[in-house]
Design a protein around this motif. Sequence first.
Motif, PDB file in Angstrom:
ATOM      1  N   ARG A   1      37.917 -31.748  16.261  1.00  0.00           N
ATOM      2  CA  ARG A   1      36.684 -31.512  15.512  1.00  0.00           C
ATOM      3  C   ARG A   1      35.466 -31.690  16.418  1.00  0.00           C
ATOM      4  NH1 ARG A   1      35.122 -31.250  10.126  1.00  0.00           N
ATOM      5  NH2 ARG A   1      37.303 -31.433   9.515  1.00  0.00           N
TER       6      ARG A   1
ATOM      7  N   THR B   1      31.227 -31.271   3.027  1.00  0.00           N
ATOM      8  CA  THR B   1      32.210 -30.698   3.952  1.00  0.00           C
ATOM      9  C   THR B   1      33.627 -31.116   3.578  1.00  0.00           C
ATOM     10  OG1 THR B   1      30.581 -30.714   5.752  1.00  0.00           O
ATOM     11  CG2 THR B   1      32.898 -30.521   6.375  1.00  0.00           C
ATOM     12  N   SER B   2      33.806 -32.399   3.243  1.00  0.00           N
ATOM     13  CA  SER B   2      35.131 -32.886   2.865  1.00  0.00           C
ATOM     14  C   SER B   2      35.636 -32.207   1.597  1.00  0.00           C
ATOM     15  CB  SER B   2      35.089 -34.406   2.664  1.00  0.00           C
ATOM     16  OG  SER B   2      34.795 -35.078   3.869  1.00  0.00           O
TER      17      SER B   2
ATOM     18  N   LYS C   1      34.751 -29.234   0.486  1.00  0.00           N
ATOM     19  CA  LYS C   1      35.018 -27.826   0.804  1.00  0.00           C
ATOM     20  C   LYS C   1      36.365 -27.658   1.494  1.00  0.00           C
ATOM     21  CE  LYS C   1      32.982 -25.778   4.254  1.00  0.00           C
ATOM     22  NZ  LYS C   1      31.920 -25.233   5.136  1.00  0.00           N
ATOM     23  N   GLU C   2      36.729 -28.629   2.351  1.00  0.00           N
ATOM     24  CA  GLU C   2      37.973 -28.522   3.111  1.00  0.00           C
ATOM     25  C   GLU C   2      39.182 -29.061   2.347  1.00  0.00           C
ATOM     26  OE1 GLU C   2      37.292 -30.419   6.856  1.00  0.00           O
ATOM     27  OE2 GLU C   2      35.879 -28.898   7.548  1.00  0.00           O
ATOM     28  N   ASP C   3      38.969 -29.606   1.155  1.00  0.00           N
ATOM     29  CA  ASP C   3      40.058 -30.210   0.387  1.00  0.00           C
ATOM     30  C   ASP C   3      40.419 -29.327  -0.803  1.00  0.00           C
ATOM     31  OD1 ASP C   3      41.963 -31.978  -0.530  1.00  0.00           O
ATOM     32  OD2 ASP C   3      40.508 -33.272  -1.562  1.00  0.00           O
TER      33      ASP C   3
ATOM     34  N   GLY D   1      37.050 -20.745  10.112  1.00  0.00           N
ATOM     35  CA  GLY D   1      37.287 -21.821   9.155  1.00  0.00           C
ATOM     36  C   GLY D   1      36.563 -21.650   7.840  1.00  0.00           C
ATOM     37  N   THR D   2      35.385 -21.025   7.861  1.00  0.00           N
ATOM     38  CA  THR D   2      34.617 -20.844   6.626  1.00  0.00           C
ATOM     39  C   THR D   2      35.289 -19.861   5.684  1.00  0.00           C
ATOM     40  OG1 THR D   2      32.566 -21.399   7.790  1.00  0.00           O
ATOM     41  CG2 THR D   2      32.330 -20.184   5.742  1.00  0.00           C
TER      42      THR D   2
ATOM     43  N   SER E   1      38.421 -19.931   4.926  1.00  0.00           N
ATOM     44  CA  SER E   1      39.681 -20.539   4.512  1.00  0.00           C
ATOM     45  C   SER E   1      39.897 -20.671   3.000  1.00  0.00           C
ATOM     46  CB  SER E   1      39.837 -21.925   5.155  1.00  0.00           C
ATOM     47  OG  SER E   1      39.901 -21.822   6.561  1.00  0.00           O
TER      48      SER E   1
END
Length: 340
Positions: free
Chosen positions: A19, A208-209, A211-213, A267-268, A270
């Motif tokens: 990261r 961010t967390s 969005k990624e979860d 990544g965006t 995903s």
Amino acid sequence: MNILSASQDGSETVFVQQRNSFVEIDYSDMAEQMLSRSDVLHIRKDDKVYVVGDDALNFANIFGKETRRPMQHGILSSEESSAIPMIKLIIEQVVGSPSRPNERLFYSSPADPIDSDLSTLYHDKTLESMLGDMGYDPEPINEGMAVIYSELADNNFTGLGVSFGAGMTNICLAYYAVPVMQFSIARGGDWIDQQTAQATGTAVDKVTSIKEDDFQLDFRTDVGGVEGALSIYYENLLDYVIENIEREVDEEDIEEGLDVPVVVTGGTSSPKGFEELFEHHLEDSTIPFSVNEVRSIDRPLYSVARGSLVAARSEEESGGSASEPEPEPEPEAEAAPESN
């Protein structure tokens, strides 16, 4: 948001990931001992310890701090005094040492954004110097073109590649591996996170967390929450990207009747539902060529690194000439990324 490498090990393609972040904590002998025992990537400077890479986000959430980024807006941050030593540490972890003197290494480079006065020149030359000092022979490759190399071998490297990164979105239209249009815009996942944080009063790292979860673009979330705001700003970003594609494509450079696939990576891109949402917004656009499909891939985060590897292998196999790359064989196995 992430720094990745792809390398060839026999028939296998090996990916390594870290990261693009760090967090500052106060130094103590006990803290440094615990970090070392736990194999947490960190460096000490005076009375501070900097936790770097994948572990930084976890530490930020635990201690209520915000992560800092060596790269911001897709390039080295001019506002971060520790950007150079931090990005150097991350890159050393990701690419390692060359296997032979002056080993060829292709590194992705964003195009200058058309909606900002940001310049990528300092970023490119600094990375080139850094990689050269590590013993590599570095060569930049446009990020959007890397997507074409990675994902469109089955279409003679013809199509539109869109890399939705954290700091920027890179766009490339190529015809038989020759770029017809390349540009970037200064919006990406960071912009979505920042707008969502501002709208909902939530810390950016928390957004961010979320969005990624397992965040999904299904528009079934209640309006007013973080996921609802994320959906709104995702739609706004897609409209903005398509508007700029319409503006930048020169009809005189486009073959009449051109019908191409569009590949979305980064990544965006995903979240589940991204591909369908992008395709829906494209249907209402006025771009001067036809789109026969919108593709997404299983690991969009790896696409640019994989395309850079295809370019490097193509050059190696052709003895240094910039020939059209051969399709990369499917890897038999894949190294697991470092914790993310």
